[in-house]
Design an enzyme around this catalytic site. Structure first.
Site, short mmCIF file in Angstrom:
data_model
loop_
_atom_site.label_atom_id
_atom_site.label_comp_id
_atom_site.label_asym_id
_atom_site.label_seq_id
_atom_site.Cartn_x
_atom_site.Cartn_y
_atom_site.Cartn_z
N ASP A 55 0.83 -1.20 0.00
CA ASP A 55 0.00 0.00 0.00
C ASP A 55 0.87 1.25 0.00
OD1 ASP A 55 -0.34 1.14 3.23
OD2 ASP A 55 0.57 -0.83 2.88
N SER A 56 0.41 2.28 -0.71
CA SER A 56 1.08 3.58 -0.77
C SER A 56 2.53 3.42 -1.24
CB SER A 56 0.99 4.27 0.59
OG SER A 56 1.33 5.62 0.50
N ALA A 57 3.51 3.81 -0.42
CA ALA A 57 4.91 3.62 -0.81
C ALA A 57 5.24 2.14 -0.96
CB ALA A 57 5.84 4.27 0.20
#
Length: 409
Positions: free
Chosen positions: A191-193
């Protein structure tokens, strides 16, 4: 007494002013989200002040605060029926989650990479410990959560290399056999980075003909995929929305590359990819949101492409256009090699269009893609499922993500 009442009223008014943010009417639990955002902003601003006073790097202090909160919160983590082991894969720390119940057949496997702007959080923290435990139990899968090294002590490409080495180690036939994992049923996710690292490593491994194993799926949750254009419609629309305002995301990118924060305001207006910056020209069509996202999401926003900018930014931070850092910039022949893909995006998120553009480019390259766009959710929501940051949106996004993995892995 009168002075105390006035002071109390003033304090209440200031708190309300600090906490309140205008949010779209579609947001569920808006005041809970405002309180979460205000808490995170207060922590960030306190850490910035401590940094200014020379008390330590603001990201180290912020991570310490997050870690302290996690220790208080671990009592609420779901760990029943899951065996948790801390070990190393090719020198990289990982946490392995295995269903405790014996199983005669080979299990699924998931390599998971946590988010946090390449600088925050941990596999051992309550949020990701809970998520990976739920995944292992719900999917009857072995989940490998990678504890890559963090900014500010390490910078790109260290995080990429940590994930690559750990993933390659896990995908070796003898290691999969050790954990009773089916070689044909392994996914990479984040998720995300962490979604950024998952996509980049998946691209890297798909191109290596010497790889012993291939991922069946990749599942990316509100991934950050490009630093070329900070004025996509979602960046413009969600410039000040929680939990990830545009300027904060720009600073995460700069810190990832160990760059100069004085460039931040120039990046916000795309001076690093202006028309007079020759290095950017070959990537422009790969981030052309006027053709990659629908008119409904484009709304009335217009591209921001300065005629002249600051050539010295890319000279100082060339990794802004490095495909291993920005997977959306990959060539079409690389995208063709990617496995079946799930991308979850949230409307209230500066990174919404990163995921949508990647989905469209993968689809155009012939990859089977599921784009799961959620109108009333915000960046980071999937990990906020335990007290005191419990959101119904978090439960809903987590369940949709796990459901897709269950049906496709």
């Amino acid at each position: 007494m009168k002075s105390a009442v006035v002071l109390l009223a003033g304090l209440f008014a200031f708190t309300a002013y600090y906490v309140y943010l205008p949010l779209p009417s579609t947001v569920s639990e808006p005041w809970r989200l405002m309180l979460l955002d205000a808490s995170f902003r207060a922590a960030q601003q306190s850490c910035n002040l401590a940094h200014y006073l020379g008390l330590g790097h603001h990201l180290r202090i912020l991570n310490f605060i997050i870690g302290t909160f996690d220790k208080l919160n671990l009592q609420y983590v779901e760990q029943e029926q899951v065996k948790i082991t801390d070990t190393q894969f090719d020198g990289v720390e990982v946490r392995v989650y295995e269903p405790a119940k014996a199983e005669e057949n080979l299990r699924r496997g998931v390599v998971y990479i946590h988010g946090g702007g390449w600088a925050l959080s941990s596999t051992r923290g309550s949020f990701y410990n809970n998520l990976c435990s739920v995944m292992a139990k719900s999917l009857d899968a072995v989940v490998v959560s990678i504890e890559y090294r963090l900014v500010p002590d390490f910078h790109f490409p260290v995080q990429f290399n940590d994930v690559l080495h750990a993933a390659r180690h896990f995908m070796q036939p003898e290691i999969l056999a050790q954990y009773s994992v089916d070689p044909g049923r392994v996914a990479i996710s984040g998720d995300s980075a962490g979604g950024n690292l998952a996509a980049a490593v998946c691209q890297e491994m798909s191109q290596d003909q010497n790889e012993t194993g291939r991922f069946k799926l990749q599942a990316l949750v509100y991934p950050v995929l490009q630093a070329f254009d900070f004025n996509t419609p979602s960046y413009q629309q969600n410039e000040f929305t929680p939990v990830l305002p545009r300027f904060v995301m720009v600073k995460f990118w700069i810190d990832y590359f160990n760059g100069n924060r004085e460039f931040a305001h120039s990046l916000v207006v795309n001076n690093h990819t202006s028309l007079d910056v020759g290095q950017a020209s070959s990537f422009r069509d790969r981030v052309d949101w006027t053709s990659l996202i629908t008119p409904r999401l484009r709304k009335t926003y217009r591209p921001v492409t300065p005629t002249t900018g600051r050539v010295e930014i890319l000279q100082a931070i060339p990794s802004l256009l490095n495909v291993r850092a920005a997977p959306l910039l990959a060539e079409k022949q690389v995208l063709r090699l990617q496995p079946k893909t799930y991308i979850l995006t949230c409307e209230i998120d500066v990174l919404r269009d990163d995921g949508i553009m990647y989905a469209k480019r993968l689809e155009d390259a012939g990859v089977e893609i599921t784009l799961d766009h959620i109108e009333d959710c915000f960046h980071g929501c999937m990990i906020f499922t335990i007290w005191p940051t419990h959101f119904s949106a978090g439960i809903r996004t987590r369940d949709r993500y796990i459901k897709w993995l269950h049906e496709n892995l």
